[in-house]
Design a protein around this motif. Structure first.
Motif, mmCIF file in Angstrom:
data_model
loop_
_atom_site.group_PDB
_atom_site.id
_atom_site.type_symbol
_atom_site.label_atom_id
_atom_site.label_comp_id
_atom_site.label_asym_id
_atom_site.label_seq_id
_atom_site.Cartn_x
_atom_site.Cartn_y
_atom_site.Cartn_z
ATOM 1 N N THR A 117 0.812 -1.226 0.000
ATOM 2 C CA THR A 117 0.000 0.000 0.000
ATOM 3 C C THR A 117 0.843 1.272 0.000
ATOM 4 O O THR A 117 0.323 2.343 -0.310
ATOM 5 N N ASP A 118 2.148 1.153 0.317
ATOM 6 C CA ASP A 118 2.972 2.371 0.207
ATOM 7 C C ASP A 118 3.048 2.813 -1.258
ATOM 8 O O ASP A 118 2.998 4.004 -1.557
ATOM 9 N N ASN A 119 3.113 1.840 -2.165
ATOM 10 C CA ASN A 119 3.089 2.204 -3.585
ATOM 11 C C ASN A 119 1.704 2.686 -4.024
ATOM 12 O O ASN A 119 1.586 3.498 -4.944
ATOM 13 N N ILE A 120 0.654 2.184 -3.369
ATOM 14 C CA ILE A 120 -0.705 2.628 -3.731
ATOM 15 C C ILE A 120 -0.908 4.082 -3.293
ATOM 16 O O ILE A 120 -1.629 4.838 -3.936
ATOM 17 N N ASP A 121 -0.267 4.482 -2.227
ATOM 18 C CA ASP A 121 -0.305 5.891 -1.800
ATOM 19 C C ASP A 121 0.260 6.787 -2.915
ATOM 20 O O ASP A 121 -0.322 7.813 -3.270
ATOM 21 N N ILE A 122 1.380 6.353 -3.490
ATOM 22 C CA ILE A 122 1.991 7.123 -4.594
ATOM 23 C C ILE A 122 1.091 7.076 -5.822
ATOM 24 O O ILE A 122 0.774 8.104 -6.433
ATOM 25 N N LEU A 123 0.657 5.877 -6.176
ATOM 26 C CA LEU A 123 -0.172 5.723 -7.380
ATOM 27 C C LEU A 123 -1.417 6.591 -7.317
ATOM 28 O O LEU A 123 -1.699 7.370 -8.243
ATOM 29 N N GLY A 131 -12.271 -3.874 1.774
ATOM 30 C CA GLY A 131 -10.849 -4.055 2.014
ATOM 31 C C GLY A 131 -10.602 -3.735 3.481
ATOM 32 O O GLY A 131 -11.111 -2.719 3.988
ATOM 33 N N ILE A 132 -9.848 -4.603 4.159
ATOM 34 C CA ILE A 132 -9.530 -4.356 5.576
ATOM 35 C C ILE A 132 -8.021 -4.203 5.669
ATOM 36 O O ILE A 132 -7.272 -5.141 5.355
ATOM 37 N N GLY A 133 -7.570 -3.027 6.058
ATOM 38 C CA GLY A 133 -6.145 -2.729 6.017
ATOM 39 C C GLY A 133 -5.471 -2.984 7.359
ATOM 40 O O GLY A 133 -5.796 -2.337 8.356
ATOM 41 N N ALA A 147 -19.325 -9.382 -11.772
ATOM 42 C CA ALA A 147 -20.512 -10.235 -11.946
ATOM 43 C C ALA A 147 -20.109 -11.710 -12.009
ATOM 44 O O ALA A 147 -19.196 -12.082 -12.750
ATOM 45 N N GLY A 148 -20.772 -12.525 -11.204
ATOM 46 C CA GLY A 148 -20.528 -13.972 -11.216
ATOM 47 C C GLY A 148 -19.317 -14.408 -10.399
ATOM 48 O O GLY A 148 -19.077 -15.599 -10.240
ATOM 49 N N MET A 149 -18.555 -13.463 -9.889
ATOM 50 C CA MET A 149 -17.379 -13.835 -9.080
ATOM 51 C C MET A 149 -17.799 -14.047 -7.619
ATOM 52 O O MET A 149 -18.856 -13.572 -7.189
ATOM 53 N N ILE A 150 -16.954 -14.729 -6.851
ATOM 54 C CA ILE A 150 -17.172 -14.831 -5.404
ATOM 55 C C ILE A 150 -17.030 -13.418 -4.831
ATOM 56 O O ILE A 150 -16.099 -12.687 -5.207
ATOM 57 N N VAL A 151 -17.961 -13.020 -3.967
ATOM 58 C CA VAL A 151 -17.871 -11.690 -3.345
ATOM 59 C C VAL A 151 -17.222 -11.877 -1.968
ATOM 60 O O VAL A 151 -17.676 -12.721 -1.184
ATOM 61 N N GLY A 152 -16.163 -11.143 -1.700
ATOM 62 C CA GLY A 152 -15.436 -11.394 -0.454
ATOM 63 C C GLY A 152 -14.990 -10.141 0.257
ATOM 64 O O GLY A 152 -15.192 -9.013 -0.217
ATOM 65 N N ASN A 153 -14.405 -10.355 1.419
ATOM 66 C CA ASN A 153 -13.829 -9.276 2.234
ATOM 67 C C ASN A 153 -12.338 -9.539 2.351
ATOM 68 O O ASN A 153 -11.922 -10.561 2.902
ATOM 69 N N THR A 154 -11.572 -8.620 1.802
ATOM 70 C CA THR A 154 -10.152 -8.864 1.547
ATOM 71 C C THR A 154 -9.283 -8.207 2.600
ATOM 72 O O THR A 154 -9.420 -7.007 2.865
ATOM 73 N N LEU A 155 -8.397 -9.007 3.162
ATOM 74 C CA LEU A 155 -7.484 -8.515 4.186
ATOM 75 C C LEU A 155 -6.202 -8.050 3.499
ATOM 76 O O LEU A 155 -5.532 -8.846 2.829
ATOM 77 N N THR A 156 -5.907 -6.770 3.642
ATOM 78 C CA THR A 156 -4.707 -6.207 3.026
ATOM 79 C C THR A 156 -3.596 -6.178 4.070
ATOM 80 O O THR A 156 -3.738 -5.536 5.115
ATOM 81 N N ASN A 213 -9.967 -13.488 1.977
ATOM 82 C CA ASN A 213 -8.694 -13.615 1.250
ATOM 83 C C ASN A 213 -7.673 -12.566 1.674
ATOM 84 O O ASN A 213 -8.020 -11.555 2.285
ATOM 85 N N PHE A 214 -6.419 -12.862 1.316
ATOM 86 C CA PHE A 214 -5.266 -12.023 1.660
ATOM 87 C C PHE A 214 -4.632 -11.421 0.416
ATOM 88 O O PHE A 214 -4.451 -12.146 -0.580
ATOM 89 N N GLU A 215 -4.236 -10.213 0.479
ATOM 90 C CA GLU A 215 -3.308 -9.654 -0.517
ATOM 91 C C GLU A 215 -2.656 -8.427 0.098
ATOM 92 O O GLU A 215 -2.624 -8.310 1.320
#
Ligand code: R1P
Ligand code: URA
Length: 290
Positions: free
Chosen positions: A79-85, A137-139, A187-196, A237-239
């Motif tokens: 996320t440090d790069n996402i701050d720049i982006l 997204g959960i940071g 559409a049609g994908m699994i809907v989730g809550n992602t842990l960043t 999920n994690f990313e």
């Protein structure tokens, strides 16, 4: 007051400091990926490519896909790069580089930003090779310690619950992404809550040679539940980027969605033998729907 040279940093050719782009380079729909090598995997489907620019992790191709102008940018990891982006993308469309003043509210441009990334599933019922769209997204990273993010009641409750479950000295942040973009692209994908997570190993509960502060970290994540009027909330999920995108998207006024190709499953211990195919299929779906 013009924004000083030290804050809005422009290169000699007038491009923004890290992305190396000029305002004219950008389309209003942007696909982002972590891996710079994923950029040509996407732009190879374009009818034509008008611009190829790179600096550090940020490789950008701008072109046309079925008559629609699209930008693809790599961000690297975290996320440090996402701050720049996100700050530099927003500056390209919403700050006048000549006067160095933010554009007035009525002239502001809303970007559509679609993250096409890989991710590890936390729950056994999310198979490797599947596609997941992030509702929240959960940071666990520290980025939102530095911005006045406004969260809803549910977001605060979820984040506080995770803080308690992990015995963390700070409260994580939780952000719901843009609903319309999620419905269109996911559409049609699994809907989730992602842990960043602020890392791939310890923060995601992986043990190679280092022990974890909480040896049962994965099962704490897997077992976390929050009940509300909207139903049961669980982590899927994690990313390493989604929550940063969703939080900065909300604050800057851009629509963002995070699409994930599930390449690992931490409950079953699998890594996808078809990870490349899962990413390629996600790219095809994204281009088809964008
Ligand atoms: C870790 O391997 C990287 O993969 C995921 C994570 O968020 C992290 O950036 O996304 P990308 O495949 O988009 O890089
Ligand atoms: N990216 C991550 O951050 N974690 C995974 O497990 C897979 C991809």
């Amino acid at each position: 007051m013009p924004i000083p040279d030290s804050e809005l940093i422009l290169n000699k050719d007038g491009s923004i400091y890290h992305l190396n782009l000029l305002p004219d380079h950008l389309s209003d729909t942007i696909i982002t990926v972590g891996d710079p090598e994923r950029v040509p995997l996407i732009s190879q489907h374009f009818d034509s490519i008008e611009t190829r620019i790179s600096k550090r992790d940020f490789v950008t191709h701008v072109g046309y896909y079925q008559g629609k102008r699209l930008t693809v940018i790599s961000t690297g990891m975290g996320t440090d790069n996402i701050d720049i982006l996100m700050n530099e993308l927003d500056a390209l469309v919403n700050i006048d580089f000549v006067t160095r003043e933010p554009r007035p509210q009525e002239e502001r441009i809303q970007l559509r930003i679609v993250r096409v990334g890989t991710s590890g599933a936390l729950q056994a019922d999310i198979p490797v090779g599947s596609h997941l769209v992030s509702e929240h997204g959960i940071g666990l990273d520290s980025l939102m310690q530095f911005y006045p993010l406004v969260e809803t009641g549910l977001e605060v409750e979820v984040a506080a619950g995770i803080q308690q479950a992990l015995d963390l000295p700070y409260r994580p942040y939780a952000v719901r992404g843009a609903d319309l973009l999620r419905e269109q692209l996911g559409a049609g994908m699994i809907v989730g809550n992602t842990l960043t997570c602020p890392g791939f190993y310890g923060p995601q509960g992986r043990v190679l040679r280092l022990d974890l502060r909480l040896p049962d970290l994965i099962s704490r994540f897997q077992g976390f539940r929050h009940q509300s009027a909207e139903g049961e909330f669980r982590l899927t999920n994690f990313e390493m980027e989604t929550a940063g995108y969703y939080a900065l998207g909300r604050m800057l006024g851009h629509e963002v969605v995070s699409l994930n190709a599930i390449v690992a499953n931490r409950a079953t211990g699998e890594f996808a033998t078809n990870a490349e195919a899962a990413v390629n299929d996600l790219i095809a779906k994204t281009l088809d729907r964008i």
